[in-house]
Structures are given as C-alpha cells and as structure tokens.
Write an enzyme that holds these catalytic residues in place. Structure first.
Site, PDB file in Angstrom:
ATOM      1  N   CYS A  46     -11.065   3.417  -0.922  1.00 29.20           N
ATOM      2  CA  CYS A  46      -9.775   3.821  -0.339  1.00 29.20           C
ATOM      3  C   CYS A  46      -9.620   3.043   0.957  1.00 29.20           C
ATOM      4  O   CYS A  46     -10.577   2.940   1.735  1.00 29.20           O
ATOM      5  CB  CYS A  46      -9.762   5.326  -0.063  1.00 29.20           C
ATOM      6  SG  CYS A  46      -8.277   5.908   0.795  1.00 29.20           S
ATOM      7  N   THR A  47      -8.415   2.494   1.180  1.00 26.90           N
ATOM      8  CA  THR A  47      -8.231   1.635   2.362  1.00 26.90           C
ATOM      9  C   THR A  47      -8.410   2.375   3.686  1.00 26.90           C
ATOM     10  O   THR A  47      -8.588   1.750   4.722  1.00 26.90           O
ATOM     11  CB  THR A  47      -6.819   1.000   2.369  1.00 26.90           C
ATOM     12  OG1 THR A  47      -5.870   2.029   2.119  1.00 26.90           O
ATOM     13  CG2 THR A  47      -6.707  -0.071   1.315  1.00 26.90           C
ATOM     14  N   HIS A  48      -8.343   3.709   3.655  1.00 24.90           N
ATOM     15  CA  HIS A  48      -8.537   4.454   4.904  1.00 24.90           C
ATOM     16  C   HIS A  48     -10.013   4.578   5.287  1.00 24.90           C
ATOM     17  O   HIS A  48     -10.335   4.771   6.449  1.00 24.90           O
ATOM     18  CB  HIS A  48      -7.987   5.879   4.772  1.00 24.90           C
ATOM     19  CG  HIS A  48      -6.495   5.976   4.791  1.00 24.90           C
ATOM     20  ND1 HIS A  48      -5.730   5.589   3.724  1.00 24.90           N
ATOM     21  CD2 HIS A  48      -5.631   6.428   5.733  1.00 24.90           C
ATOM     22  CE1 HIS A  48      -4.449   5.796   4.019  1.00 24.90           C
ATOM     23  NE2 HIS A  48      -4.359   6.305   5.219  1.00 24.90           N
ATOM     24  N   GLU A  71      -5.800   9.603   9.231  1.00 25.48           N
ATOM     25  CA  GLU A  71      -4.414   9.604   9.720  1.00 25.48           C
ATOM     26  C   GLU A  71      -4.303  10.318  11.067  1.00 25.48           C
ATOM     27  O   GLU A  71      -3.498   9.956  11.911  1.00 25.48           O
ATOM     28  CB  GLU A  71      -3.494  10.281   8.700  1.00 25.48           C
ATOM     29  CG  GLU A  71      -3.172   9.390   7.513  1.00 25.48           C
ATOM     30  CD  GLU A  71      -2.323  10.084   6.459  1.00 25.48           C
ATOM     31  OE1 GLU A  71      -1.927   9.410   5.506  1.00 25.48           O
ATOM     32  OE2 GLU A  71      -2.071  11.296   6.573  1.00 25.48           O
ATOM     33  N   ASP A 126       0.869  -1.179   0.000  1.00 26.93           N
ATOM     34  CA  ASP A 126       0.000   0.000   0.000  1.00 26.93           C
ATOM     35  C   ASP A 126       0.904   1.226   0.000  1.00 26.93           C
ATOM     36  O   ASP A 126       2.088   1.136   0.317  1.00 26.93           O
ATOM     37  CB  ASP A 126      -0.890  -0.004   1.246  1.00 26.93           C
ATOM     38  CG  ASP A 126      -1.822   1.209   1.289  1.00 26.93           C
ATOM     39  OD1 ASP A 126      -2.415   1.539   0.247  1.00 26.93           O
ATOM     40  OD2 ASP A 126      -1.943   1.839   2.359  1.00 26.93           O
ATOM     41  N   SER A 127       0.328   2.378  -0.338  1.00 24.31           N
ATOM     42  CA  SER A 127       1.103   3.616  -0.306  1.00 24.31           C
ATOM     43  C   SER A 127       1.575   3.953   1.114  1.00 24.31           C
ATOM     44  O   SER A 127       2.570   4.631   1.282  1.00 24.31           O
ATOM     45  CB  SER A 127       0.252   4.770  -0.826  1.00 24.31           C
ATOM     46  OG  SER A 127      -0.937   4.869  -0.085  1.00 24.31           O
ATOM     47  N   TYR A 149      -0.324   8.282  -2.473  1.00 23.09           N
ATOM     48  CA  TYR A 149      -0.340   8.101  -3.922  1.00 23.09           C
ATOM     49  C   TYR A 149      -1.555   8.809  -4.532  1.00 23.09           C
ATOM     50  O   TYR A 149      -1.555   9.149  -5.714  1.00 23.09           O
ATOM     51  CB  TYR A 149      -0.427   6.616  -4.284  1.00 23.09           C
ATOM     52  CG  TYR A 149       0.815   5.788  -4.042  1.00 23.09           C
ATOM     53  CD1 TYR A 149       1.978   6.332  -3.490  1.00 23.09           C
ATOM     54  CD2 TYR A 149       0.829   4.430  -4.374  1.00 23.09           C
ATOM     55  CE1 TYR A 149       3.110   5.548  -3.284  1.00 23.09           C
ATOM     56  CE2 TYR A 149       1.957   3.641  -4.174  1.00 23.09           C
ATOM     57  CZ  TYR A 149       3.094   4.198  -3.621  1.00 23.09           C
ATOM     58  OH  TYR A 149       4.211   3.418  -3.431  1.00 23.09           O
ATOM     59  N   GLY A 150      -2.590   9.029  -3.732  1.00 22.74           N
ATOM     60  CA  GLY A 150      -3.897   9.432  -4.256  1.00 22.74           C
ATOM     61  C   GLY A 150      -3.962  10.800  -4.893  1.00 22.74           C
ATOM     62  O   GLY A 150      -4.880  11.102  -5.650  1.00 22.74           O
ATOM     63  N   CYS A 176      -3.731  -0.785  -2.271  1.00 23.23           N
ATOM     64  CA  CYS A 176      -3.962   0.648  -2.491  1.00 23.23           C
ATOM     65  C   CYS A 176      -4.883   0.827  -3.695  1.00 23.23           C
ATOM     66  O   CYS A 176      -4.616   0.295  -4.777  1.00 23.23           O
ATOM     67  CB  CYS A 176      -2.606   1.310  -2.758  1.00 23.23           C
ATOM     68  SG  CYS A 176      -2.697   3.032  -3.291  1.00 23.23           S
ATOM     69  N   ASN A 177      -5.960   1.572  -3.503  1.00 26.99           N
ATOM     70  CA  ASN A 177      -6.909   1.780  -4.596  1.00 26.99           C
ATOM     71  C   ASN A 177      -6.279   2.553  -5.744  1.00 26.99           C
ATOM     72  O   ASN A 177      -6.506   2.236  -6.910  1.00 26.99           O
ATOM     73  CB  ASN A 177      -8.131   2.553  -4.096  1.00 26.99           C
ATOM     74  CG  ASN A 177      -9.143   1.664  -3.416  1.00 26.99           C
ATOM     75  OD1 ASN A 177     -10.079   1.208  -4.044  1.00 26.99           O
ATOM     76  ND2 ASN A 177      -8.940   1.385  -2.145  1.00 26.99           N
ATOM     77  N   THR A 178      -5.495   3.573  -5.433  1.00 27.02           N
ATOM     78  CA  THR A 178      -4.901   4.388  -6.489  1.00 27.02           C
ATOM     79  C   THR A 178      -3.927   3.553  -7.311  1.00 27.02           C
ATOM     80  O   THR A 178      -3.927   3.609  -8.548  1.00 27.02           O
ATOM     81  CB  THR A 178      -4.201   5.627  -5.888  1.00 27.02           C
ATOM     82  OG1 THR A 178      -5.096   6.268  -4.971  1.00 27.02           O
ATOM     83  CG2 THR A 178      -3.825   6.608  -6.960  1.00 27.02           C
TER      84      THR A 178
END
Lengths: 273, 273
Positions: free
Chosen positions: B186-188, B154, B12-13, B44-45, B75-77
């Site tokens: 998005c993983t967040h 975050e 992931d980023s 990365y997004g 990571c989705n991006t």
C-alpha cells in the site's frame, strides 16, 4: 400513492446511517423506510464542502425518484454542508442530524461546558459550534474532530485497546473542559458509547444524533399529517453504491440485525441525476 | 510531441501515490510527471472490485487525455483489480505496483517466509499471494490486511502509541511466521517503515512498492526508447478530484516537500469519460 403512505428516504455517506434507520424503525414501525448509502464514495467527512454538497444532491435525487414523503440526511458532514441547499431545492421536508442534536444538548446541559465531536469536515464547518453559540457562552463550547473513530467502528474495534487509546487522544480536551454534555456528531460514534462513557465518566450525557433525529422526524410527520396509518410493519429497503468487503458484518453492527437484501445502485446512474 | 518528450502519468486513489511520484522524480529527474489523485472517492481499499475498476478506468482516461507516454498505477488496490484490463485497453505501457514488489521480494528472501500487508481489497484480491505462489511454497506465504494503517498515516500518527499498538495488532501473525521479507502493499505504508521495522525487527527486509515500481519504470522506458533526454528538470503537475481538509500537510508528508500548485478536476468531467 397518498402523501402519508409514501416512504421516508434516508441517506448517508456509507453504512453508519443505519443507526438512524434502526432508531426511526423503532419509533415509527409502520413507516416504509428506504436507505441509500454512498459506499462507493464513502467517507464524506474528510472531503471538501463542494464535493460533499455535489454528492448529497445526487443521493437526495436518487431517493426522490422513489417517491419519498420526507428526506432524512443521516450523515453529519452532509447535514453540515448541504442541508440548507437541499431544504431549499427539494419538494419534500428535509431533516438533518445537526438541529436535533443541538436541541437535545440544550435540554441536557446543566450549566457546564458542551462538547461536540465529529469528522474533520463536520467540525471544520463550524455548524454545531454556531448553533450552540446561539444560546451558550462560546467559552463553554469545546469541539474536536476524531478522525480515527470512523475506521475503528468500521473495523469493529468497539472494545479494544486501540479504541481506549484513541478516546484518550481525542477526548482529553473535552474532559479537561469538564463538559457535562457531549454531542456525538457522527452516525458511527454511538457504537463507541461504552468506550467514550468510560473515558468521560458516567455523569457526562452523550447525545446520540440518531435518537434525537428520529424524534424530530416523528414531530415533523405529525405536524404535516404525514404519519402512515396501519397495523402492519413498514417495509425496509437498502440501496448501496458499492458492496464493500465488510458490508454484511458492518451492516449488522449498525442495524442490530442482518441486512436481508441489498440493491446496488450503478454510480453512472447516480451521477447522471 | 515526440514519444520520449511526453509526460508520464501516475494515478492513485488519493495522496499516498505521491510516495511513488517522489521516487520516480528521484530516479528520473528529467521526466515530466502528471499526478492524478482521486481524493473525491478515496479510499479504494475498502471497496469492491467492480467499483475500483470503474474508477481506475476513469482515472486512466483522464491522464491519457494529457498525452502521456506511460501510465503508472500507483494504487495497490487498483493494480490488484484493474491492471490487466487497463493494460489490454490502453495504447500506452501500463505499470502497476504489484509485479515490481513481487520481484523485489523474490530477490530479497533468504529462505524464510514472505509476508504481504495491504488494504482489505488488495489482500482479498489474492494477487500478491498468487504471484508469490509462482515460486514460493504456499506454506511460506503470510498475508494480512491492515485497515487502520491508512488512517494513521493520513492523520500523521507515524510515531505514536496508537501506531505501535496497531502494528502489534496486525503484524503479530507475520512475526510469528518469522518472515524474512515483508511487502508493504500500500502506498501509505512506507511512511510507517520505522514503526513496522521496530516491531518486526531489523533483520526483516521491508519491500517498498514505490522504490520497486520506479526501477521498473526506468527499465520500461529504456526498453521502449522512451526516456526523455535533456539537462533540465522535468515538470511536476498535480490534479486532484477534491481538496481534502488536510491535503497540504498530507501532500508534504508523502512528497517530502510542499505541493506548489494543485488543479482540481471536476468529478462530472471525470465520470463523463
């Protein structure tokens, strides 16, 4: 090229340092300015000292290859972690944002507390606090990281309910401590001046790193006899390591005018340096 | 090592992909999992396709050197921009978050509109929208980037007035379109599920990429006869390219438990690959 005719190099983690370039160009319109924004690896403010120092070295070397006469570290986090190393290692004068900001705060305070806000990296480094402690009672120093401010500025939410709420969240300890001077220790924050001033009140002086730094650059050029003479306007060149989705609108926000042309720097090239 | 005994690699980023590792470990407790988070270059997004693809290739190669049997792009991006290239170039199966999320949305929708939220990169790539358009009337697809969500997560502001306000800002078009299913691209974002559900209403199904992806990994391992046998619990290993100031608290937030040990990966080593 003769010493004085060479350009000034400016780097930042991303686009925020364009506020510094704008102010330099205003105060020194005849100078050629070369900007490098490390948009591929932005932000620096959340990252560790070792990583930020490694990135700053690469950014500086890229600009040195453009035959600069002076290097401006427009990023507070890079100034906090890497300025001493860069100043020792590089063959040109190196100016960061922290010392000029501290000097401006010293001139402005009227006996109250002095506040500083910045990224988590800048505040954790303790550089501003240590500088203030050289002449100010530590009980009068209040420092607070404002991690969301950068994203709010990047998104252009300069005058939005989210920004008002974030100001209340981060600035409450500074208002409670009745600071009379507040150092904006991040190149993005000057764009939030109206929102910050509304929350802090009109009597609090907001120290803008960009202005303070540009004045220090003028003094350094004069000291070294490095000021470029000539009637023409200096050339502005922009290099970025990535073209982020919002770079045109963002660039214009920091610069006050559109960026006419950008060169992208291949990260491989940067990292090989 | 025999095929099935080898570990699964996940990148992931940054730290958000730990939500995927957590779900993989829950569904596949016997598997060894190796996580790489590119915390030195996160996020990365916001960055361009070329930069994200170059980073994703380096991340993937780092994990391949650990002799993985399957690669998960958490990571989705990176999934949006680099999955096709990685799947073509690498000698192991490669799974991203987008296809599993699309399949879960297809199962869940009840005839209303389908929404997708993500970073600016993911939404700009159009990958989710194109996937949905394969079986859904384009008039029923609503996509919106939510750039502040990552910073809010975050910072741990999961249940805060700022988060409520950001939900109202970003999700209004999705609520107005009366989506019955919303892909959290998005993983967040799964950490914001309670706040998003409060704004969208309890009848809207929130598709969590982490859950959908973990189920797809189980199916892929079974298809290839690659499932690790054995009663013992698999080993979890964590590699990061930087130790951000908040990595301990953040890691625990995504993982649901403290990260016991982290190896840092020198970026020079990563970039040389």
């Amino acid at each position: 090229m003769s010493g004085a005719a060479r350009p000034i190099g400016i780097f930042d983690s991303g686009l925020g340092g364009l506020t510094v370039l704008r102010e330099l160009h205003r105060q020194l319109p005849a100078e050629d300015l070369i900007y490098f924004g490390d948009t591929a690896r932005v932000p620096y403010g959340t990252k560790g000292a070792r990583t930020v120092t490694a990135f700053a070295r690469q950014d500086a070397r890229f600009l040195l290859r453009q035959d600069i006469k002076l290097l401006v570290v427009a990023c507070n986090t890079a100034s906090a972690f890497a300025l001493d190393d860069l100043a020792r290692e590089l063959p040109v004068p190196v100016l960061g944002v922290i010392e000029p900001g501290l000097a401006a705060a010293r001139r402005s305070t009227r006996g109250g507390a002095v506040g500083v806000i910045g990224t988590r990296g800048t505040i954790t480094s303790g550089r501003y606090q240590a500088g203030l402690a050289g002449w100010l009672d530590p009980a009068r120093i209040v420092a607070n990281p404002c991690p969301l401010f950068v994203s709010l500025v990047e998104e252009g939410l300069l005058d939005h309910a989210l920004t008002e709420l974030a100001c209340a969240e981060y600035l409450a300890p500074l208002r409670e401590a009745a600071v009379d001077t507040l150092i904006l220790g991040c190149t993005h924050y000057p764009l939030l001046k109206p929102a910050i001033a509304r929350y802090m009140g009109p009597e609090v002086v907001l120290v803008d790193s960009a202005e303070a730094l540009a004045s220090a650059v003028v003094a350094e050029l004069d000291r070294g006899g490095l000021r470029r003479e000539g009637a023409g306007e200096g050339r502005l060149a922009y290099y970025l390591s990535d073209l982020p989705w919002t770079f045109r609108t963002e660039g214009e926000r920091y610069l006050g005018k559109p960026i006419d042309h950008v060169e992208t720097v291949n990260l491989d090239e940067l990292e090989a340096s």
